[in-house]
Design a protein around this motif. Structure first.
Motif, short mmCIF file in Angstrom:
data_model
loop_
_atom_site.label_atom_id
_atom_site.label_comp_id
_atom_site.label_asym_id
_atom_site.label_seq_id
_atom_site.Cartn_x
_atom_site.Cartn_y
_atom_site.Cartn_z
N VAL A 179 0.83 -1.21 0.00
CA VAL A 179 0.00 0.00 0.00
C VAL A 179 0.86 1.26 0.00
O VAL A 179 1.81 1.39 0.78
CB VAL A 179 -0.94 0.02 1.23
N ASN A 180 0.50 2.18 -0.92
CA ASN A 180 1.17 3.49 -0.98
C ASN A 180 0.32 4.47 -0.18
O ASN A 180 -0.81 4.80 -0.58
CB ASN A 180 1.29 3.94 -2.44
N LEU A 181 0.85 4.94 0.94
CA LEU A 181 0.06 5.76 1.86
C LEU A 181 -0.39 7.07 1.23
O LEU A 181 -1.50 7.56 1.50
CB LEU A 181 0.87 6.03 3.14
N ALA A 226 -12.48 17.67 -8.01
CA ALA A 226 -11.57 16.67 -7.45
C ALA A 226 -10.39 16.43 -8.38
O ALA A 226 -9.24 16.30 -7.93
CB ALA A 226 -12.33 15.36 -7.20
N VAL A 227 -10.67 16.40 -9.68
CA VAL A 227 -9.61 16.20 -10.68
C VAL A 227 -8.61 17.35 -10.63
O VAL A 227 -7.39 17.14 -10.60
CB VAL A 227 -10.22 16.08 -12.09
N VAL A 228 -9.11 18.58 -10.58
CA VAL A 228 -8.23 19.75 -10.60
C VAL A 228 -7.35 19.79 -9.35
O VAL A 228 -6.12 19.96 -9.44
CB VAL A 228 -9.07 21.04 -10.71
N VAL A 229 -7.97 19.62 -8.18
CA VAL A 229 -7.21 19.74 -6.93
C VAL A 229 -6.15 18.65 -6.82
O VAL A 229 -4.98 18.93 -6.49
CB VAL A 229 -8.17 19.68 -5.72
N THR A 230 -6.52 17.40 -7.08
CA THR A 230 -5.55 16.31 -6.93
C THR A 230 -4.46 16.36 -7.99
O THR A 230 -3.30 16.01 -7.72
CB THR A 230 -6.26 14.94 -6.97
N THR A 231 -4.82 16.81 -9.18
CA THR A 231 -3.81 16.95 -10.24
C THR A 231 -2.78 18.01 -9.86
O THR A 231 -1.56 17.81 -10.01
CB THR A 231 -4.47 17.32 -11.58
N LEU A 232 -3.26 19.15 -9.35
CA LEU A 232 -2.35 20.21 -8.92
C LEU A 232 -1.48 19.74 -7.76
O LEU A 232 -0.29 20.09 -7.68
CB LEU A 232 -3.15 21.45 -8.52
N ALA A 233 -2.07 18.93 -6.86
CA ALA A 233 -1.30 18.44 -5.72
C ALA A 233 -0.17 17.52 -6.16
O ALA A 233 0.98 17.65 -5.69
CB ALA A 233 -2.23 17.70 -4.75
N VAL A 234 -0.46 16.62 -7.08
CA VAL A 234 0.57 15.71 -7.58
C VAL A 234 1.66 16.48 -8.32
O VAL A 234 2.86 16.24 -8.15
CB VAL A 234 -0.04 14.64 -8.49
N TRP A 235 1.23 17.44 -9.15
CA TRP A 235 2.19 18.24 -9.92
C TRP A 235 3.03 19.14 -9.01
O TRP A 235 4.26 19.20 -9.14
CB TRP A 235 1.44 19.08 -10.95
N GLY A 236 2.36 19.80 -8.07
CA GLY A 236 3.05 20.77 -7.23
C GLY A 236 4.04 20.13 -6.27
O GLY A 236 5.12 20.68 -6.01
N PHE A 237 3.69 18.96 -5.73
CA PHE A 237 4.56 18.31 -4.74
C PHE A 237 5.36 17.15 -5.33
O PHE A 237 6.08 16.47 -4.58
CB PHE A 237 3.72 17.80 -3.56
N GLY A 238 5.24 16.94 -6.64
CA GLY A 238 6.00 15.86 -7.28
C GLY A 238 5.67 14.50 -6.71
O GLY A 238 6.56 13.65 -6.51
N LEU A 239 4.39 14.27 -6.42
CA LEU A 239 4.00 13.01 -5.77
C LEU A 239 4.16 11.79 -6.66
O LEU A 239 4.20 10.67 -6.16
CB LEU A 239 2.53 13.12 -5.29
N ASP A 240 4.25 12.02 -7.97
CA ASP A 240 4.45 10.87 -8.86
C ASP A 240 5.80 10.19 -8.56
O ASP A 240 5.96 8.99 -8.76
CB ASP A 240 4.36 11.28 -10.32
N ALA A 241 6.74 10.97 -8.09
CA ALA A 241 8.05 10.40 -7.73
C ALA A 241 7.97 9.56 -6.47
O ALA A 241 8.87 8.76 -6.19
CB ALA A 241 9.06 11.52 -7.54
N SER A 242 6.88 9.73 -5.70
CA SER A 242 6.69 8.95 -4.47
C SER A 242 5.82 7.72 -4.70
O SER A 242 5.33 7.12 -3.75
CB SER A 242 6.06 9.84 -3.39
N GLY A 243 5.60 7.39 -5.96
CA GLY A 243 4.86 6.17 -6.27
C GLY A 243 3.40 6.36 -6.57
O GLY A 243 2.67 5.38 -6.76
N VAL A 244 2.93 7.62 -6.61
CA VAL A 244 1.53 7.86 -6.96
C VAL A 244 1.37 7.67 -8.46
O VAL A 244 2.02 8.36 -9.26
CB VAL A 244 1.10 9.29 -6.55
N LYS A 245 0.51 6.73 -8.84
CA LYS A 245 0.33 6.42 -10.26
C LYS A 245 -0.55 7.48 -10.91
O LYS A 245 -1.62 7.82 -10.39
CB LYS A 245 -0.29 5.04 -10.43
N ILE A 246 -0.09 7.98 -12.05
CA ILE A 246 -0.80 9.05 -12.74
C ILE A 246 -1.25 8.59 -14.12
O ILE A 246 -0.80 7.56 -14.63
CB ILE A 246 0.08 10.31 -12.87
N VAL A 247 -2.12 9.38 -14.73
CA VAL A 247 -2.63 9.06 -16.06
C VAL A 247 -1.51 9.11 -17.09
O VAL A 247 -1.41 8.27 -17.98
CB VAL A 247 -3.77 10.03 -16.44
N GLY A 248 -0.67 10.10 -16.99
CA GLY A 248 0.44 10.23 -17.94
C GLY A 248 0.02 10.93 -19.21
O GLY A 248 -1.00 11.63 -19.26
#
Length: 581
Positions: A179-181, A226-248
């Motif tokens: 599980v990715n927290l 929900a799409v806008v907020v979570t997308t900005l969060a992943v982009w702003g904090f670089g969460l994809d590098a922490s294992g959060v899977k994105i659409v790409g």
């Protein structure tokens, strides 16, 4: 021209299209487009396809349905149940993520569209009636559970698999250590937010003084938030590098011209799933269309709906999509937003085409957990376990059908669930009609009416038995009636005449005809007359052609009262025997 309008309903409503309809359709299209962007991406994820496939499947199909369909409000595109069926079907012939998987999806849409078109041209829409409502409700409920369970892997950020509930649960439990927290936090918060949007946002905005229209639009656009907020969060904090899977990366283009695979092996593997998807999709679509049409005192043509949905699916096959049908949520939004004609769907397609060209780069960092949350919140409304209580209290046979469909779908997969639903529906019908309701009736004193002797106080004659047959007679129930008459005659030694009251009989097939001939001969040998009353014209015509009427040892009476007057051996002024209630 009338014949052409029958197959091209656009020629009918297009003649009266005016500025008011244009305005209402445009507003509805804007609202539906906003809702469909995240929904289309999410359902493509559910089908195991690239996210753009969901948008592609929502463009050409909508336009084609607007031309050929008869519903003024139905919105066609990917839906949850069909997306799940698609993943289940093509997952058997190709590996997810490969080119063969996408081609299989195109082929499935093509076969489904072809089957629907064939049914429509042959006007065989009635075949969908073989799926009873309890079975459909059971299947959709089980599908909702499967869909929600299948999305938990995206919410938790783990890898899991399976097409049945036991497989999914086992796989999820085995992968809990992965599980990715951060992903789980995004997914859980998105689910909570979307539930609140659905139930609490509109009242909240109204309390703040927002107009009903603004509150309604904001509620419909909740998933976009929900799409806008979570997308900005992943982009702003670089969460994809922490294992959060994105659409790409999503291709920035209009739907491409594609070709389904038509190899014999692939067609053979997908033909039965395509038929099942067609039937389920048509039943879901036509029920939504009829419900919305009734609210405006409009009507739809189920056979033309088959053609419209068939054209939509074939359009999806050649434009990079996958099987589609009329969706409940998007159609209700379309209706509530004021859509007056199918042109609203065409305008929605234009909006989605613009999104496909201009907005797809914006979803690069969109977490798959958000799309999974969108799916879970949408499909939980499909789960209706109250159908179990309703059917248990009303008809145990329907309850058994619902339970069987739910358990088979959850335990063996959606394809087996659909197939078993069809089989259970047919078996239920055969069971119910194999023992038709046959009531022995007597005369209501002082009237020309005849009622069940076990329910009413009526006059009877020991020498006369009248049986009211409340079902058409065919091969399944013919023997039952034959044995019932034989048993009743042997029980009453005083019986001299038997009258079959045919007021509810709409058809007599050849097997039933032979049974009636056997009854006629047997009663004749016993010295008992066989008579018919209240026979409908078409039934009488067939019985005359078969010479049963000529060979009948009794008479045919226009009404049951005529038979009573002719055959009753009691004096009319003396009260007859009375059966207790």
């Amino acid at each position: 021209m009338p014949d052409l309008r029958r197959y091209l309903p656009v020629l009918e409503w297009g003649r009266t299209y005016d500025r008011s309809a244009l305005s209402n359709d445009t507003i509805a299209a804007v609202i539906v487009t906003i809702m469909l962007i995240p929904q289309s991406l999410a359902y493509a994820l559910l089908a195991g396809l690239p996210p753009e496939a969901g948008i592609y499947a929502s463009i050409a199909p909508i336009i084609l349905y607007a031309i050929f369909g008869t519903s003024r409000a139905l919105a066609v595109g990917p839906v949850a149940v069909v997306s799940l069926l698609t993943a289940s079907a093509i997952g058997q012939v190709a590996e997810q993520g490969t080119a063969g998987y996408a081609v299989a999806a195109l082929t499935l849409a093509f076969l489904s569209g072809g089957f629907l078109l064939l049914l429509g041209v042959l006007r065989l829409g009635f075949l969908a009636n073989f799926l009873s409502h309890p079975v459909i409700a059971g299947f959709i409920t089980a599908s909702g559970i499967l869909i929600a369970t299948s999305q938990l892997k995206h919410i938790l950020g783990i890898s899991a698999h399976g097409h049945t509930l036991p497989e999914m649960v086992t796989s999820l439990l085995a992968s809990l250590n992965e599980v990715n927290l951060i992903t789980m936090l995004i997914g859980v918060l998105a689910v909570m937010f979307l539930f609140w949007v659905r139930k609490g946002l509109k009242p909240f905005l109204k309390r703040l003084g927002a107009s009903p229209m603004v509150a309604d639009i904001a509620t419909k656009a909740g998933p976009v938030g929900a799409v806008v907020v979570t997308t900005l969060a992943v982009w702003g904090f670089g969460l994809d590098a922490s294992g959060v899977k994105i659409v790409g990366e999503v291709p920035q283009s209009l739907p491409p011209l594609t070709m389904p695979g038509l190899s014999g092996e692939l067609v053979q593997a997908l033909l039965v799933p395509a038929i099942l998807i067609s039937v389920i999709g048509f039943v879901e679509s036509v029920s939504v269309a009829q419900t919305l049409a009734a609210k405006k005192r409009q009507r739809i043509d189920p056979n033309q709906e088959l053609i419209g949905l068939g054209a939509a699916n074939i359009g999806a096959a050649f434009t990079g999509g996958y099987p589609v049908t009329g969706g409940f949520s998007r159609s209700v939004v379309n209706f509530d937003a004021g859509a007056e004609t199918p042109a609203a769907g065409a305008y929605t397609a234009v909006g989605l085409a613009i999104a496909a060209v201009a907005l797809t780069p914006l979803v690069y960092y969109l977490p798959k957990a958000t799309l999974a949350a969108t799916i879970i919140v949408a499909v939980l409304s499909l789960i209706d376990l109250s159908i179990l209580k309703k059917t248990w209290g009303y008809a145990r046979a329907d309850f058994i059908a619902v339970v069987a469909t739910i358990l088979l779908t959850l335990g063996l997969g959606v394809e087996v669930g659909v197939a078993s639903g069809v089989i259970v529906s047919i078996l239920l019908h055969l069971h119910k009609t194999s023992r038709p309701h046959v009531a022995e009736v007597g005369r209501v004193p002082g009237s020309e009416h005849f009622r069940n002797i076990h329910r009413h106080k009526v006059e009877t004659d020991p020498s006369l038995v009248t049986l009211r047959v409340d079902e058409s007679l065919y091969f399944v129930n013919a023997r039952f009636l034959e044995e019932l008459i034989q048993k009743r005659v042997t029980e009453g030694c005083e019986i001299r005449n038997v009258v079959l009251m045919f007021s509810a009989v709409n058809d007599v097939d050849f097997s039933a005809l032979e049974s009636l001939e056997a009854v006629n001969q047997r009663l004749s040998d016993m010295g008992v007359g066989l008579h018919l009353s209240e026979v409908k014209g078409p039934v009488m015509d067939r019985l005359k052609r078969a010479h049963l009427i000529n060979d009948l040892n009794g008479q045919v009476f226009l009404s049951q009262y005529d038979a009573w007057l002719a055959l009753n051996q009691l004096r009319s002024e003396r009260p007859g025997n009375t059966a207790a209630e």
